[in-house]
Structure formats: structure tokens, C-alpha cells
Design an enzyme around this catalytic site. Structure first.
Site, mmCIF file in Angstrom:
data_model
loop_
_atom_site.group_PDB
_atom_site.id
_atom_site.type_symbol
_atom_site.label_atom_id
_atom_site.label_comp_id
_atom_site.label_asym_id
_atom_site.label_seq_id
_atom_site.Cartn_x
_atom_site.Cartn_y
_atom_site.Cartn_z
ATOM 1 N N ASP A 163 -7.096 -4.496 -7.793
ATOM 2 C CA ASP A 163 -6.334 -5.451 -6.993
ATOM 3 C C ASP A 163 -6.118 -6.674 -7.873
ATOM 4 O O ASP A 163 -6.528 -6.682 -9.038
ATOM 5 C CB ASP A 163 -7.074 -5.774 -5.683
ATOM 6 C CG ASP A 163 -6.077 -5.983 -4.547
ATOM 7 O OD1 ASP A 163 -5.257 -6.915 -4.671
ATOM 8 O OD2 ASP A 163 -6.101 -5.222 -3.564
ATOM 9 N N HIS A 235 0.034 -6.322 -6.025
ATOM 10 C CA HIS A 235 -1.410 -6.573 -6.240
ATOM 11 C C HIS A 235 -1.760 -6.409 -7.726
ATOM 12 O O HIS A 235 -2.792 -5.849 -8.072
ATOM 13 C CB HIS A 235 -2.260 -5.610 -5.402
ATOM 14 C CG HIS A 235 -2.163 -5.854 -3.932
ATOM 15 N ND1 HIS A 235 -2.964 -6.753 -3.270
ATOM 16 C CD2 HIS A 235 -1.355 -5.321 -2.991
ATOM 17 C CE1 HIS A 235 -2.665 -6.759 -1.981
ATOM 18 N NE2 HIS A 235 -1.691 -5.910 -1.781
ATOM 19 N N GLU A 305 2.156 -4.491 0.599
ATOM 20 C CA GLU A 305 2.294 -5.943 0.395
ATOM 21 C C GLU A 305 2.971 -6.292 -0.932
ATOM 22 O O GLU A 305 2.480 -7.137 -1.682
ATOM 23 C CB GLU A 305 0.906 -6.606 0.479
ATOM 24 C CG GLU A 305 0.271 -6.433 1.841
ATOM 25 C CD GLU A 305 -1.108 -7.059 1.953
ATOM 26 O OE1 GLU A 305 -1.390 -7.620 3.013
ATOM 27 O OE2 GLU A 305 -1.907 -6.979 1.005
HETATM 28 C C1 ACM Z 1 -3.630 -3.567 3.370
HETATM 29 O O1 ACM Z 1 -4.419 -4.052 4.199
HETATM 30 N N1 ACM Z 1 -2.897 -4.347 2.594
HETATM 31 C C2 ACM Z 1 -3.466 -2.142 3.235
#
Ligand code: ACM
Length: 546
Positions: A163, A235, A305
Site C-alpha cells: 500500500d 495506493h 480507490e
Molecule cells: C478498500 O477498503 N479500499 C478495499
């Protein structure tokens, strides 16, 4: 019998069978090994004419078993190796809680109630997601999680390996990933909307490829499949700190200020370029990871995201999109994940994605969707023919506190209770049969922004994880769940799990006034869920036809 998860059928017969320490187990070596591993505290020995016998039974399905305890001994019929392992786990639960200690007390003798258990899982995917990116969990924590999962017949360990805040595996092909991406100089300590403060404490760590091989083998022996996640294309701060040439802003020979491994939470704009060299880079890295893990039927590629602004701002990326005949950057997002999924398929793994990748359309039909933003998008994914693993924020994000209370240690928000989890229905009656058939199972999520170590993980994972285990194995929380859970917590005590007691935290588990202080009510899970559901509807209405 107080078994958890509740088996399909159990018939107590009255009376007990004594099981000697070092009892002999007979049968085919692979099944004997599985039973011995589950019952290690008894130090069972392989041999002929054992007190415990195990045999294959082709009429039983995967992971299924029949366990007969009579005056004459224990007989296990197993559909496969996992079934034999689970029969061993059930037998362990039939013993006193001391069977969950690492070794038996000197002179211990064991007795098992007579009866028959016939058992098969309702769902094939009974998962635990562990975010080792935000806070690294050393491999001992991974082994421990596998052990606790095995005791609950949970069978998928989804490791979130990268991440913005860290990259967590060695790469021989691209060593800067672990050299640069696996640590950060400090971590934010303040909460949303507070003036940022930092701990000024370096944090990091990564698994070597040999560690990964060990983790894969350890898990497989305990009927757990590791699902590695390389979350892309968003990410991406840690990857881009290591290899800025894959930055979407670096296309066309530009040299922007490189990203650094992020020291705070939230959604970052860092995004990989979708150009072919990025796909080659990622395919190579994933090959190293799956090569180390061994058989890896599933690889999670994220897709959640993503801030696509840097794609839209890059003439090279926009030209590439046009060349592919794609109408928008969200189509390109879908194309990119599909390219990766195709590359995985060539290597024998199925792709798994978060639901944004479904919403943007064009997934490979065999891609598994994890709908985290609610039941609306879950059902649409199933209706579109995708297999689905239920992962909704409510009630399966266990980084939310159990109670909206000052007493809780800091959490991402609140509240999700054991009862909320026990009431969860992975394949709702209101769905069509076809949609329900696409539900592979359910999984709880341990995002680790607020979970610095294994003790914090224990507290948030259990006993809510016991409820999820029952829902995923039995289809719903069955008869007398609450009473069985009380007994089961004695097993977790023996195992050394620092779970959250049903009545609330122990004195040393309280949030306190320091860095572990909770802010009850600051983030409410029902409001988060409502917002996320609205997002999926908006995205859906603008989605290109598939
Ligand atoms: C997530 O909670 N972004 C999968």
C-alpha cells in the site's frame, strides 16, 4: 458438544472414550499427517491398528468429514486432506480446552464424548484479510494467524502486501522495492481532521522470498490458501518511491518530484502508469511472489480507490487510451486490470479485485469480485456472472471498534459487534438462485492503520472472527451460538489469544489517554456505508455497457 463453527449434524451418544497421550493414528499417510497436525497437543503417532483411524471417502465433498467416536475408538472418513484436518480440529474441540495449549500438562489424559459428527462447509471461501502494508506483521504473526484460522476452519489468508505506506516482499528482479519501499521514517498519530502529529519512529519490514515459501507451505499444511494482494494501480506511493519511472506523471520523459513511502493514512494520488512497461514490471514481480508461495490459485490485484487524474493529465496515457479505442480513463483502469488478470490466467492463477474494478466494467468473466462497498454492488457483480466473496465494510471491516466508547482502543471508526457479524447473511434469500450460487463465501478485513501489532490484531479479530467463521462454514450463526461462543473463548484463552472479552476490554486493553485513545462517534460505520453505497450507484449510472 459446543462446537464452533456449528457442524452440519452432530449426534451425541452418551459416555466417553479415553484417548491416551501419543495415541496411534492409522490410515493413508497424507490423511494421518493432517490429523496429527490438528491434534499435535496429543502427540499422536502414525502406526497400524490405531485408536484413531482415518480413511478417504469419495462420497464426501471437499473439506468434508464424518467423525465417529465409539467405545472402540475414533473413526474418521474424509472427503480430502482438508476434511481429515477439520475432523482433527473438531476432535480437538471435543477435548477439554487444554487441548488448545501448545503442550499437554505432564500426565494429561484426554477423554472425548461419544457420538457422531457429519460436517461439510456451506461456503468454500472463509477468509481473513490481513493488512501487513500499513503495519508490517512479522512472519511469526502470520503463522499464529494461520493457527487460529485453522482452529475455526477458516481457509483463505488474504495478505495485503503493498500500500502507500509500505511494500512487504523481497524482489530479486526489482530490489529497490524492498530496499526503499519497505520502510518509512515515521507514522501519523493524529486522527481525521486533527492537526497532524507524528511518532517520529521508523517502521518497516518485509518477507524474504524464502519467508514467503515458508508461509505458503505452513498455511497449505493447515488447509489455508494464501491469497497475495499486490494492490494496483493506485495506493502506489511505496512502489513509486522505489521505481519513480512507473509514475503516471513520469510519462513522456517528465521528471516530477518522486513520491515517498507515505507516513499518513487516506487515499493518495500516487498511481502507476498503465503503459505496457508497467504491466511487464508487475507481471514479473507477481511471478516472483507466486513462484515463492508455491501453488497460488488466486492473486488479488486491488483496483480500489484509484485517483485517475494523473492519467487524464498525461498526453502519452491519453494517446495510449485512444490507441486502444477506449472512451475514458475509467475504461483504461478496467483494461489495465484485465491485462494483469490475463497474464495471471496464463500462469494458472485467477484474479481477485475490489469492487471498483467491477464497476468500471470489462473484467475477465472468471475474475472474483470483493464488494466492500455494500450489498448493491455485490449483487450486481453476482448478477453479471462474477464469483463474489462478501467483504462489506459493515459488518466485516474489523478495524472498526466493537463499541462506540471511550474505553475502546483507537479504531478507524465504530461500531461493529459480534452480533452484527453473526447476523450477516453472505447469500441473501432475496437474491435469485443464480446470484446466490456466485457467492463463494465471506471474509473479514483487518486493515492495520490502527493495528500496530499482533496484540491489537488479536483484540479486533476475535471473537468477531468466531462469528464470521460460523457464518461462512455453517451458512448462518446456528443454534445456541452465544452459549457455544462462551465455551469457545476458553479454547482461545488456552491458545493465548488476546481477544476482546464480550463484556469489553480488560484493564490493559483500554484505550487510555495516550497514543491509543479512541474518538468514539468520530466516524460512524453506518454513515460510511451509506456514503460508499451512494458512490457505487453514481459510478454504476455512468458505467459503459459491458
Ligand atoms: C478498500 O477498503 N479500499 C478495499
Amino acid at each position: 458438544m459446543d462446537l464452533l463453527p456449528l457442524p452440519s449434524a452432530s449426534t451425541p451418544a452418551g459416555g466417553f472414550l479415553g484417548l491416551p497421550h501419543g495415541a496411534v493414528v492409522s490410515g493413508p499417510a497424507e490423511l494421518v499427517d493432517a490429523v496429527r497436525l490438528a491434534l499435535a497437543v496429543l502427540d499422536p503417532r502414525p502406526g497400524e491398528g490405531g485408536t484413531i483411524t482415518v480413511e478417504p471417502d469419495a462420497s464426501l465433498g471437499a473439506e468434508s468429514y464424518v467423525l465417529d467416536v465409539t467405545d472402540g475408538g475414533v473413526r474418521i472418513a474424509a472427503g480430502d486432506r482438508a476434511g481429515a484436518f477439520y475432523a482433527g480440529q473438531t476432535l480437538r474441540q471435543l477435548l477439554p480446552a487444554a487441548a488448545f495449549r501448545a503442550v499437554a500438562a505432564t500426565g494429561a489424559s484426554w477423554s472425548v464424548p461419544l457420538g457422531r459428527v457429519r460436517d461439510a462447509p456451506r461456503f468454500s471461501w472463509r477468509g481473513v484479510h490481513l493488512d501487513v502494508a500499513r503495519h508490517f506483521m512479522p512472519k511469526r504473526e502470520v503463522f499464529r494467524m494461520v493457527d487460529i484460522m485453522a482452529a475455526h476452519k477458516l481457509n483463505r489468508l488474504h495478505l495485503h502486501l503493498v500500500d502507500d505506506q509500505g511494500w512487504r516482499v523481497e524482489s530479486l528482479r526489482h530490489p529497490r522495492l524492498h530496499e526503499v519501499g519497505a520502510h518509512r521514517p515515521r507514522t501519523i498519530t493524529s486522527y481525521y481532521r486533527e492537526e497532524p502529529t507524528f511518532d517520529e519512529v521508523p517502521h518497516g519490514g518485509y518477507y524474504t522470498l524464502e519467508d514467503l515459501a515458508e508461509i505458503g507451505a505452513y498455511a497449505r499444511a493447515r488447509a489455508v490458501t494464501v491469497v497475495p494482494e499486490i494492490d494496483v494501480p493506485g495506493h502506489a506511493s511505496a512502489i513509486l518511491a522505489a521505481y519513480p519511472e512507473f509514475d503516471a506523471r513520469a510519462t513522456g520523459g517528465r521528471r516530477p518530484e518522486p513520491f515517498t513511502v507515505l507516513d499518513r493514512w487516506g487515499i493518495s494520488p500516487a498511481i502507476l502508469s498503465p503503459l505496457p512497461e508497467t504491466v511487464d514490471f508487475l507481471t514479473g514481480v507477481i511471478e516472483e511472489i507466486t513462484g515463492a508461495l508455491g501453488e497460488t490459485p488466486y492473486v488479488h490485484i486491488g483496483g480500489d480507490e484509484c485517483v485517475l487524474d494523473d492519467w487524464a493529465a498525461s498526453p502519452e496515457i491519453v494517446a495510449f487510451q485512444a490507441e486502444l479505442g477506449l472512451g475514458s480513463v475509467s475504461d483504461l483502469h478496467a483494461w489495465f486490470l484485465r491485462r494483469l488478470a490475463d497474464a495471471l490466467a496464463e500462469r494458472g492463477s485467477r484474479a481477485v479485485v475490489w469492487d471498483e474494478a467491477f464497476v468500471s466494467g470489462r473484467l475477465r468473466p472468471d475474475t472474483i469480485v470483493m464488494p466492500w462497498r455494500g450489498q448493491g454492488v455485490a449483487r450486481r457483480a453476482a448478477a453479471a456472472g462474477h464469483d463474489v466473496v462478501q467483504t462489506p465494510v459493515f459488518p466485516l471491516y474489523f478495524d472498526y471498534a466493537e463499541a462506540s466508547s471511550e474505553e475502546e482502543p483507537v479504531a478507524i471508526g465504530d461500531a461493529i459487534t459480534v452480533s452484527d457479524v453473526a447476523a450477516f447473511v453472505p447469500a441473501p434469500e432475496s437474491w435469485t438462485d443464480g446470484e446466490r450460487e456466485h457467492v463463494l463465501g465471506a471474509q473479514f478485513q483487518l486493515w492495520s492503520e490502527r493495528l500496530p501489532d499482533g496484540r491489537a490484531v488479536d483484540y479486533r479479530a476475535w471473537p468477531r472472527g468466531c462469528a464470521l467463521a460460523e457464518v461462512a462454514w455453517s451458512g448462518s450463526a446456528g443454534n445456541g451460538f452465544d452459549a457455544r461462543l462462551e465455551t469457545h473463548l476458553g479454547r482461545l484463552d488456552a491458545l493465548g489469544v488476546e481477544y476482546r472479552p464480550l463484556t469489553g476490554p480488560r484493564p490493559w486493553q483500554l484505550g487510555g489517554a495516550g497514543h491509543r485513545r479512541h474518538r468514539p462517534g468520530a466516524v460512524k460505520v453506518d454513515e460510511v456505508m451509506k456514503h460508499l453505497e451512494e458512490m457505487t450507484h453514481e459510478a454504476d449510472s455512468t458505467r459503459p455497457s459491458m
